[in-house]
Scaffold this active site. Structure first.
Site, PDB file in Angstrom:
ATOM      1  N   LYS A   1     -14.950  11.704  50.528  1.00  0.00           N
ATOM      2  CA  LYS A   1     -15.134  12.356  51.834  1.00  0.00           C
ATOM      3  C   LYS A   1     -16.510  12.122  52.469  1.00  0.00           C
ATOM      4  CE  LYS A   1     -11.922  16.060  50.675  1.00  0.00           C
ATOM      5  NZ  LYS A   1     -11.653  17.502  50.726  1.00  0.00           N
TER       6      LYS A   1
ATOM      7  N   THR B   1     -26.253  26.148  39.488  1.00  0.00           N
ATOM      8  CA  THR B   1     -27.504  25.469  39.800  1.00  0.00           C
ATOM      9  C   THR B   1     -28.076  26.128  41.055  1.00  0.00           C
ATOM     10  OG1 THR B   1     -26.432  23.478  38.987  1.00  0.00           O
ATOM     11  CG2 THR B   1     -28.523  23.164  40.145  1.00  0.00           C
TER      12      THR B   1
ATOM     13  N   ALA C   1     -21.728  26.351  45.286  1.00  0.00           N
ATOM     14  CA  ALA C   1     -22.443  25.647  46.359  1.00  0.00           C
ATOM     15  C   ALA C   1     -22.318  24.140  46.168  1.00  0.00           C
ATOM     16  CB  ALA C   1     -23.906  26.087  46.400  1.00  0.00           C
ATOM     17  N   GLY C   2     -21.155  23.699  45.653  1.00  0.00           N
ATOM     18  CA  GLY C   2     -20.855  22.265  45.604  1.00  0.00           C
ATOM     19  C   GLY C   2     -20.311  21.841  46.967  1.00  0.00           C
TER      20      GLY C   2
ATOM     21  N   TYR D   1      -5.688  26.708  43.468  1.00  0.00           N
ATOM     22  CA  TYR D   1      -4.299  27.138  43.661  1.00  0.00           C
ATOM     23  C   TYR D   1      -3.415  26.803  42.460  1.00  0.00           C
ATOM     24  CZ  TYR D   1      -3.841  22.252  44.923  1.00  0.00           C
ATOM     25  OH  TYR D   1      -3.878  20.878  44.899  1.00  0.00           O
TER      26      TYR D   1
ATOM     27  N   ASP E   1     -10.810  20.213  56.775  1.00  0.00           N
ATOM     28  CA  ASP E   1     -10.979  21.181  55.676  1.00  0.00           C
ATOM     29  C   ASP E   1     -11.605  22.490  56.137  1.00  0.00           C
ATOM     30  OD1 ASP E   1      -9.982  19.587  53.589  1.00  0.00           O
ATOM     31  OD2 ASP E   1     -11.921  18.614  53.277  1.00  0.00           O
TER      32      ASP E   1
END
Ligand code: ATR
Length: 304
Positions: A72, A178, A153-154, A245, A127
């Protein structure tokens, strides 16, 4: 669905890995419900081959592509032009192939293959909108003014944080293994959305509207919870959302339900990002219910 013939047009999803993607089941149901002679395929494409794979699809006059992990961000530099959705969120998960007709770029869905000239790729992101659509439709939560505890926070966590900030949440509390990554996201929010109160760490006061899991914890049996219950009680939250999910109910969602929260998993996000992609390709409202039925039976089996 019409049988495949020489007029059949194609869309596809590229990822690495891709074998477990639910997108073909969902998108082909949407395509069939609209009576289109199209097919949606899935390909395992290594990141080193992303550029030639996109060029190849353009040469074969595909209608569009979806991109998933790990493509992406890479695609931002590969596509010919970016829609505002891609520049805003910094990632491309949908490509529309377009060709020039009388000086205007038209989607390939509107042009017969034999009449296609120069082709360009236009990158979109579906998204981010899917996150808030799912919160609204599946949880009944309006993000504007809400207090949110965001776990992760990825890539997914960053997009969720920015989208929620753009929707005008009142408070955003960020947690990440992290901590420096949570700090970076917090800095970006302060810069771009200065009215949002953003901080790293668990909230001091009680009463959160939403706890959102955007980590991968819960995908595997035996994973620890993404939230530290000694620092935050789920009884303080009205709603809990898990972007995972599969399984349908993670230990996090089970704990949230027991604590009395309204809950939803991330299947709605998957559905709405796909529905928006199909709309970008066809120019028509997507048959969301047909897509939902196919998606649920693909992911959870007939007995869902
Ligand atoms: P995605 O694109 O799905 O968001 P990602 O960018 O790899 O994938 O992010 C995964 C998220 O899950 C991150 O928040 C990650 O925390 P780190 O930033 O510290 O890596 C989190 N995560 C993954 N495994 C974890 C673990 N064992 N414990 C805590 N957090 C974990």
């Amino acid at each position: 669905m019409p049988t495949i013939d020489a007029r059949t047009r194609y869309c596809a999803v590229y990822g690495h890995p891709i074998a477990h993607s639910a997108s073909p089941a969902m998108q082909n149901a949407g395509i069939a419900a609209q009576g289109l002679n199209w097919r949606y395929l899935a390909f395992d494409v290594h990141p080193d081959s992303l550029r030639p794979a996109i060029t190849g699809a353009a040469a074969m006059k595909f209608i569009g592509l979806n991109l998933t992990v790990p493509h992406k961000i890479l695609a931002m530099d590969i596509v010919d032009a970016l829609d505002q959705s891609a520049t805003t969120w910094g990632a491309v998960n949908t490509i529309r192939f377009e060709t020039k007709v009388n000086g205007h770029w038209l989607p390939l869905s509107q042009v017969a293959p034999a009449e296609t000239g120069e082709i360009r790729t236009l990158g979109f992101n579906t998204d981010a909108d899917a996150i808030t659509r799912s919160l609204r439709e599946d949880l009944g939560l309006e993000p504007c003014g809400a207090k949110v505890l965001l776990l992760g926070a990825g890539g997914a966590g960053r997009t969720a944080a920015l989208k929620l900030a753009a929707e005008g949440v009142a408070e955003l509390h960020l947690i990440n293994r992290t901590a420096s990554k949570a700090q970076e996201v917090a800095e970006e929010i302060k810069r771009r959305f200065p009215t949002v109160k953003v901080s790293v760490g668990y909230p001091a006061q009680t009463g959160m509207d939403l706890v959102l899991n955007a980590t991968s914890l819960g995908l595997k049996a035996g994973d620890p919870l993404p939230v530290d219950l000694s620092l935050f009680s789920l009884k303080q939250a009205r709603y809990a959302y898990d972007m995972i999910y599969r399984p349908a109910e993670t230990p996090f969602l089970q704990a949230a339900k027991t604590a009395g929260c309204g809950t939803a998993n991330g299947v709605g996000m998957l559905l709405y990002q796909g529905a928006k992609a199909l709309e970008i390709w066809t120019g028509r409202t997507a048959p969301v219910e047909s897509m939902r039925t196919a998606l649920l039976s693909h992911v959870y089996g007939q007995a869902h």
